[in-house]
Write a protein that holds these residues in place. Structure first.
Motif, mmCIF file in Angstrom:
data_model
loop_
_atom_site.group_PDB
_atom_site.id
_atom_site.type_symbol
_atom_site.label_atom_id
_atom_site.label_comp_id
_atom_site.label_asym_id
_atom_site.label_seq_id
_atom_site.Cartn_x
_atom_site.Cartn_y
_atom_site.Cartn_z
ATOM 1 N N VAL A 1 0.864 -1.177 0.000
ATOM 2 C CA VAL A 1 0.000 0.000 0.000
ATOM 3 C C VAL A 1 0.900 1.227 0.000
ATOM 4 O O VAL A 1 1.845 1.310 0.787
ATOM 5 C CB VAL A 1 -0.924 0.023 1.240
ATOM 6 C CG1 VAL A 1 -1.698 1.342 1.310
ATOM 7 C CG2 VAL A 1 -1.882 -1.157 1.218
ATOM 8 N N GLU A 2 0.603 2.149 -0.877
ATOM 9 C CA GLU A 2 1.381 3.391 -0.977
ATOM 10 C C GLU A 2 0.482 4.562 -0.588
ATOM 11 O O GLU A 2 -0.596 4.742 -1.156
ATOM 12 C CB GLU A 2 1.898 3.563 -2.408
ATOM 13 C CG GLU A 2 2.610 4.883 -2.664
ATOM 14 C CD GLU A 2 2.994 5.060 -4.134
ATOM 15 O OE1 GLU A 2 3.406 6.179 -4.503
ATOM 16 O OE2 GLU A 2 2.846 4.082 -4.914
ATOM 17 N N VAL A 3 0.943 5.365 0.375
ATOM 18 C CA VAL A 3 0.163 6.497 0.872
ATOM 19 C C VAL A 3 0.970 7.773 0.698
ATOM 20 O O VAL A 3 2.039 7.928 1.294
ATOM 21 C CB VAL A 3 -0.202 6.322 2.354
ATOM 22 C CG1 VAL A 3 -0.958 7.550 2.873
ATOM 23 C CG2 VAL A 3 -1.024 5.061 2.576
ATOM 24 N N SER A 4 0.481 8.677 -0.126
ATOM 25 C CA SER A 4 1.117 9.984 -0.297
ATOM 26 C C SER A 4 0.379 11.010 0.553
ATOM 27 O O SER A 4 -0.794 11.318 0.298
ATOM 28 C CB SER A 4 1.087 10.403 -1.768
ATOM 29 O OG SER A 4 1.531 11.752 -1.897
ATOM 30 N N SER B 1 1.176 14.236 0.903
ATOM 31 C CA SER B 1 1.083 15.540 0.244
ATOM 32 C C SER B 1 -0.018 15.578 -0.803
ATOM 33 O O SER B 1 -0.727 16.579 -0.957
ATOM 34 C CB SER B 1 2.424 15.907 -0.403
ATOM 35 O OG SER B 1 2.803 14.920 -1.351
ATOM 36 N N SER B 2 -0.217 14.474 -1.526
ATOM 37 C CA SER B 2 -1.276 14.445 -2.552
ATOM 38 C C SER B 2 -2.567 13.849 -2.027
ATOM 39 O O SER B 2 -3.577 13.817 -2.750
ATOM 40 C CB SER B 2 -0.803 13.656 -3.773
ATOM 41 O OG SER B 2 -0.569 12.300 -3.450
ATOM 42 N N GLN B 3 -2.560 13.347 -0.766
ATOM 43 C CA GLN B 3 -3.755 12.748 -0.156
ATOM 44 C C GLN B 3 -4.366 11.692 -1.072
ATOM 45 O O GLN B 3 -5.560 11.690 -1.384
ATOM 46 C CB GLN B 3 -4.783 13.829 0.192
ATOM 47 C CG GLN B 3 -4.370 14.726 1.349
ATOM 48 C CD GLN B 3 -4.371 13.976 2.681
ATOM 49 O OE1 GLN B 3 -5.418 13.698 3.257
ATOM 50 N NE2 GLN B 3 -3.188 13.653 3.179
ATOM 51 N N HIS B 4 -3.496 10.767 -1.463
ATOM 52 C CA HIS B 4 -3.908 9.716 -2.394
ATOM 53 C C HIS B 4 -3.252 8.401 -1.984
ATOM 54 O O HIS B 4 -2.165 8.387 -1.409
ATOM 55 C CB HIS B 4 -3.506 10.080 -3.822
ATOM 56 C CG HIS B 4 -4.313 9.377 -4.872
ATOM 57 N ND1 HIS B 4 -5.589 9.762 -5.212
ATOM 58 C CD2 HIS B 4 -4.026 8.301 -5.665
ATOM 59 C CE1 HIS B 4 -6.053 8.979 -6.172
ATOM 60 N NE2 HIS B 4 -5.125 8.067 -6.460
ATOM 61 N N LEU B 5 -3.935 7.312 -2.280
ATOM 62 C CA LEU B 5 -3.452 5.966 -1.945
ATOM 63 C C LEU B 5 -3.531 5.066 -3.166
ATOM 64 O O LEU B 5 -4.468 5.147 -3.958
ATOM 65 C CB LEU B 5 -4.290 5.386 -0.801
ATOM 66 C CG LEU B 5 -4.061 3.924 -0.379
ATOM 67 C CD1 LEU B 5 -4.362 3.755 1.114
ATOM 68 C CD2 LEU B 5 -4.956 2.952 -1.187
ATOM 69 N N TRP B 6 -2.511 4.184 -3.282
ATOM 70 C CA TRP B 6 -2.487 3.150 -4.308
ATOM 71 C C TRP B 6 -2.246 1.809 -3.620
ATOM 72 O O TRP B 6 -1.458 1.730 -2.671
ATOM 73 C CB TRP B 6 -1.368 3.369 -5.313
ATOM 74 C CG TRP B 6 -1.406 4.643 -6.069
ATOM 75 C CD1 TRP B 6 -1.845 4.838 -7.346
ATOM 76 C CD2 TRP B 6 -0.937 5.938 -5.632
ATOM 77 N NE1 TRP B 6 -1.698 6.149 -7.727
ATOM 78 C CE2 TRP B 6 -1.142 6.846 -6.692
ATOM 79 C CE3 TRP B 6 -0.372 6.399 -4.433
ATOM 80 C CZ2 TRP B 6 -0.813 8.188 -6.594
ATOM 81 C CZ3 TRP B 6 -0.035 7.739 -4.342
ATOM 82 C CH2 TRP B 6 -0.256 8.613 -5.408
ATOM 83 N N ASP C 1 2.155 -7.457 5.086
ATOM 84 C CA ASP C 1 2.385 -6.687 3.860
ATOM 85 C C ASP C 1 2.830 -5.260 4.227
ATOM 86 O O ASP C 1 2.366 -4.689 5.221
ATOM 87 C CB ASP C 1 1.117 -6.625 3.011
ATOM 88 C CG ASP C 1 0.807 -7.934 2.316
ATOM 89 O OD1 ASP C 1 1.687 -8.815 2.306
ATOM 90 O OD2 ASP C 1 -0.302 -8.095 1.778
ATOM 91 N N PRO C 2 3.689 -4.656 3.396
ATOM 92 C CA PRO C 2 4.179 -3.317 3.720
ATOM 93 C C PRO C 2 3.192 -2.209 3.376
ATOM 94 O O PRO C 2 2.448 -2.286 2.402
ATOM 95 C CB PRO C 2 5.447 -3.191 2.854
ATOM 96 C CG PRO C 2 5.298 -4.181 1.763
ATOM 97 C CD PRO C 2 4.427 -5.279 2.289
ATOM 98 N N VAL C 3 3.202 -1.188 4.230
ATOM 99 C CA VAL C 3 2.443 0.046 4.001
ATOM 100 C C VAL C 3 3.461 1.176 3.975
ATOM 101 O O VAL C 3 4.125 1.436 4.974
ATOM 102 C CB VAL C 3 1.398 0.281 5.111
ATOM 103 C CG1 VAL C 3 0.642 1.588 4.856
ATOM 104 C CG2 VAL C 3 0.426 -0.892 5.199
ATOM 105 N N VAL C 4 3.586 1.815 2.824
ATOM 106 C CA VAL C 4 4.600 2.868 2.624
ATOM 107 C C VAL C 4 3.920 4.219 2.728
ATOM 108 O O VAL C 4 3.024 4.541 1.947
ATOM 109 C CB VAL C 4 5.274 2.722 1.236
ATOM 110 C CG1 VAL C 4 6.390 3.770 1.084
ATOM 111 C CG2 VAL C 4 5.818 1.312 1.044
ATOM 112 N N VAL C 5 4.340 5.017 3.702
ATOM 113 C CA VAL C 5 3.743 6.325 3.936
ATOM 114 C C VAL C 5 4.827 7.388 3.773
ATOM 115 O O VAL C 5 5.881 7.305 4.410
ATOM 116 C CB VAL C 5 3.126 6.420 5.350
ATOM 117 C CG1 VAL C 5 2.394 7.759 5.521
ATOM 118 C CG2 VAL C 5 2.185 5.258 5.619
#
Length: 237
Positions: free
Chosen positions: A120-123, A125-130, A232-236
């Motif tokens: 899981v990718e969490v940005s 600054s853009s307030q968006h997740l993939w 699973d990894p969560v990248v913030v």
């Protein structure tokens, strides 16, 4: 006579008599002593080189840029105390073997990036997740993260998903909030649906953000919950 071969991803490290002889001491009564402090130092050096928990990682974002992410609890971590005991025993018994060290925890992958292709990718600054599964994009969505105006910012880093649960009531000092999909990755901070929100993304997190969690639309939370696994990894970032 011991020869211990460590397999650490693509690296192979051989420990044999050329090093072990420096750890052996002869007492005045001619009995043999193994210097466990030297063994412990050797294992600690392995851990320092190959542990990845909290270390800086290069990460390519969904936007195409390469960034550096540090912090969090995801990654490889050698159990130095137990590995020292194991290694002492192998040396005393004159063992010749291949082994992995004893780990406190493991990551899903080896190599320069142990994050791999499921994460899981969490940005912030853009307030968006993939969310990617085996390299394929499962879903992406706008989100709302921790309220920066109230010092509740969602912390950056690379984390392990601790577990997932359904129909949970999240409780804090000033709130009790029922959610359907709960996926914690950093203490009381996690991914969850937020059906009380009519909008996500933008600058909502500045003034009307969460207590630190990542708020998701119901449909996105459901898709992630069905596929994501503990560990699973969560990248913030």
């Amino acid at each position: 006579s011991s020869k211990i071969t460590y397999k650490l991803g693509a690296d192979t490290i051989t420990l044999d008599g050329t090093t072990i002889n420096e750890w052996v001491k002869i007492r005045e009564n001619s009995s043999v002593k193994l210097d466990t402090d030297k063994v412990r130092e050797y294992v600690n050096n392995l851990a320092s080189k190959y542990n990845t928990v909290g270390k800086e990682r290069s990460f390519k974002t969904s936007g195409g840029s390469s960034i550096t992410v540090s912090g969090g609890d995801y990654g490889w971590k050698i159990n130095s105390s137990k590995e020292t005991d194991e290694l002492c025993s192998l040396i005393w018994n004159g063992e010749q073997s291949e082994r992995e060290p004893v780990y406190v925890q493991k990551a899903l992958n080896r190599g320069a990036s142990d994050i791999g292709s499921t994460y899981v990718e969490v940005s912030l600054s853009s307030q968006h997740l993939w969310y990617y599964k085996d390299g394929a994009l499962v879903t992406e969505t706008d989100i709302v993260t921790g309220d920066t105006t109230k010092r509740r910012s969602t912390p950056s880093g690379v984390y392990r998903l601790k577990y997932k649960d359904k129909n949970v009531v999240l409780k804090g000092e000033d709130y009790e909030t029922p959610v359907t999909f709960w996926m914690p990755f950093n203490g009381g901070i996690g991914l969850h649906d937020a059906t009380w929100r009519g909008r996500f993304g933008g600058s909502i997190y500045r003034g009307n953000g969460s207590h630190g969690c990542v708020n998701l639309p119901y449909s996105a939370a459901e898709k992630i919950f069905k596929s994501l696994s503990a560990g699973d990894p969560v990248v913030v970032y």
